[in-house]
Scaffold this motif. Structure first.
Motif, PDB file in Angstrom:
ATOM      1  N   GLN A 182       0.868  -1.177   0.000  1.00  0.00           N
ATOM      2  CA  GLN A 182       0.000   0.000   0.000  1.00  0.00           C
ATOM      3  C   GLN A 182       0.906   1.228   0.000  1.00  0.00           C
ATOM      4  OE1 GLN A 182      -2.454  -2.117   3.333  1.00  0.00           O
ATOM      5  NE2 GLN A 182      -3.585  -0.277   2.792  1.00  0.00           N
ATOM      6  N   SER A 203      -4.522  -3.834   4.236  1.00  0.00           N
ATOM      7  CA  SER A 203      -5.111  -4.799   3.294  1.00  0.00           C
ATOM      8  C   SER A 203      -4.666  -6.227   3.588  1.00  0.00           C
ATOM      9  CB  SER A 203      -4.714  -4.443   1.861  1.00  0.00           C
ATOM     10  OG  SER A 203      -5.167  -3.169   1.519  1.00  0.00           O
ATOM     11  N   ASP A 205      -4.940 -10.312   1.732  1.00  0.00           N
ATOM     12  CA  ASP A 205      -5.058 -10.911   0.401  1.00  0.00           C
ATOM     13  C   ASP A 205      -5.825 -12.232   0.447  1.00  0.00           C
ATOM     14  OD1 ASP A 205      -3.073  -9.010  -1.000  1.00  0.00           O
ATOM     15  OD2 ASP A 205      -1.971  -9.756   0.743  1.00  0.00           O
TER      16      ASP A 205
END
Length: 363
Positions: A182, A203, A205
């Motif tokens: 990011q 985030s 995955d």
């Protein structure tokens, strides 16, 4: 910066008709103001100043230093302040923070020496990278500048002279062998500190069976095209009667890894399972795997980077234990049932493709 009548003056504010001296060696320096490079002071030929040991400054470095001075938003920030106790001269010194704008190559030993020098003076160092390193993001020459923050994960800093901003690449990780991150841009040191304290959402995955198959194909292609390292690892598997591309599906239960293991994460797990034999000492298993994979851990800005390898190792052993393959007694690993190695790459992808839903559920 240079001395003019016993006071430091910025090259932007200096006049060519005046006389200047170096803040470090006190030798005479010459003001250079032209249309190509930013204003700066230069030593005369045959100078013995310690600063000349370093490579000459580029336009990017000169401009970046000026921009970073204003980035701190403080008139107490010192530019090129020489620290005689450690014989180092940070680009900028703000309170107990040395800010280094690194544009030129620097080897790992010199980097470690400079970091440790600042630490001796109770000074933290912030290494901000130029465009050369930004282009080589993810390569070993750049990886040595990783930081690790609990809230951000693995993080690296780049200065964008065209935008006059700091780019922060954080939550850097490898997903199925590909680097992801990011990023955010900030305009001041205050904004940077605020972000480090409150980075927002990190985030994660999701599992992707197609990315898994692509990662496997990449390894198969390395063998097909006779990649030297891949062939060495394949030969190591052959000694145990295994095929590197026929590794057990348990190798894929974790699809993300930190940059310490990086894109070699899958191969590292395969070799570890290949070396796993009944009764082996768990430390010996890890050391043997790291030696075979020629794993190098050089991250001078991270405290004890080996802990990230140990974390991945503990995670893999935990998976094998929960699935009933092993149990650990004291410092030894006991094999309860054998892992299922496939005969070859094609047998494995066929099995995974046929059982895609069930495979993802198992992971």
């Amino acid at each position: 910066m240079a001395y003019f009548k016993d006071k430091l003056i910025n090259a932007n504010n200096a006049k060519k008709s005046d006389n200047f001296s170096c803040p470090v060696c006190k030798e005479k320096v010459v003001l250079k103001k032209g249309t190509i490079m930013s204003p700066h002071f230069s030593h005369q030929k045959n100078s013995n100043c310690i600063t000349l040991i370093e490579e000459g400054e580029t336009e990017e470095h000169l401009l970046g230093k000026q921009q970073l001075y204003f980035f701190t938003r403080s008139n107490k920030t010192l530019v090129e302040n020489y620290l005689p106790e450690i014989k180092q001269r940070p680009d900028l010194l703000y309170k107990n923070l040395a800010i280094e704008f690194q544009c030129s190559p620097i080897n790992i030993n010199k980097l470690e020496h400079r970091i440790h020098g600042y630490e001796k003076q109770q000074i933290k160092s912030l290494w901000i990278l130029g465009s050369r390193y930004k282009k080589r993001f993810g390569q070993p020459s750049t990886n040595k500048f990783y930081y690790y923050f609990k809230k951000l994960g693995f993080t690296m800093f780049f200065w964008l002279t065209s935008k006059n901003k700091l780019e922060i690449r954080y939550n850097c990780r490898y997903v199925y062998g590909k680097i992801k991150y990011q990023k955010i841009e900030v305009s001041s040191l205050h904004e940077l500190i605020q972000f480090l304290n409150n980075p927002g959402m990190i985030s994660h995955d999701p599992i992707n069976i197609h990315s898994l198959l692509e990662e496997m194909r990449k390894l198969q292609n390395q063998l097909f095209y006779q990649n030297k390292k891949a062939l060495e690892l394949q030969n190591n598997c052959y000694l145990h009667g295994h095929n590197i591309n026929g590794a057990p599906v348990e190798c894929h239960y974790s699809h993300t890894s930190n940059p310490v293991l990086g894109k070699e994460y899958l191969v590292w797990k395969i070799i570890l399972l290949n070396e796993l034999v009944d009764g082996i000492n768990y430390k010996e298993l890890l050391d043997r795997t790291n030696d075979i994979c020629k794993l190098k851990v050089h991250y001078p800005l991270i405290n004890n980077p080996q802990k990230f390898i140990l974390k991945e190792y503990a995670n893999l052993l935990s998976i094998l234990s929960k699935k009933g393959y092993i149990r650990i007694i004291g410092d030894r690993i006991q094999i309860i049932k054998s892992l299922n190695w496939f005969d070859d790459y094609y047998q494995k992808i066929q099995k995974i493709s046929q059982c895609e839903g069930a495979f993802v559920d198992r992971i």
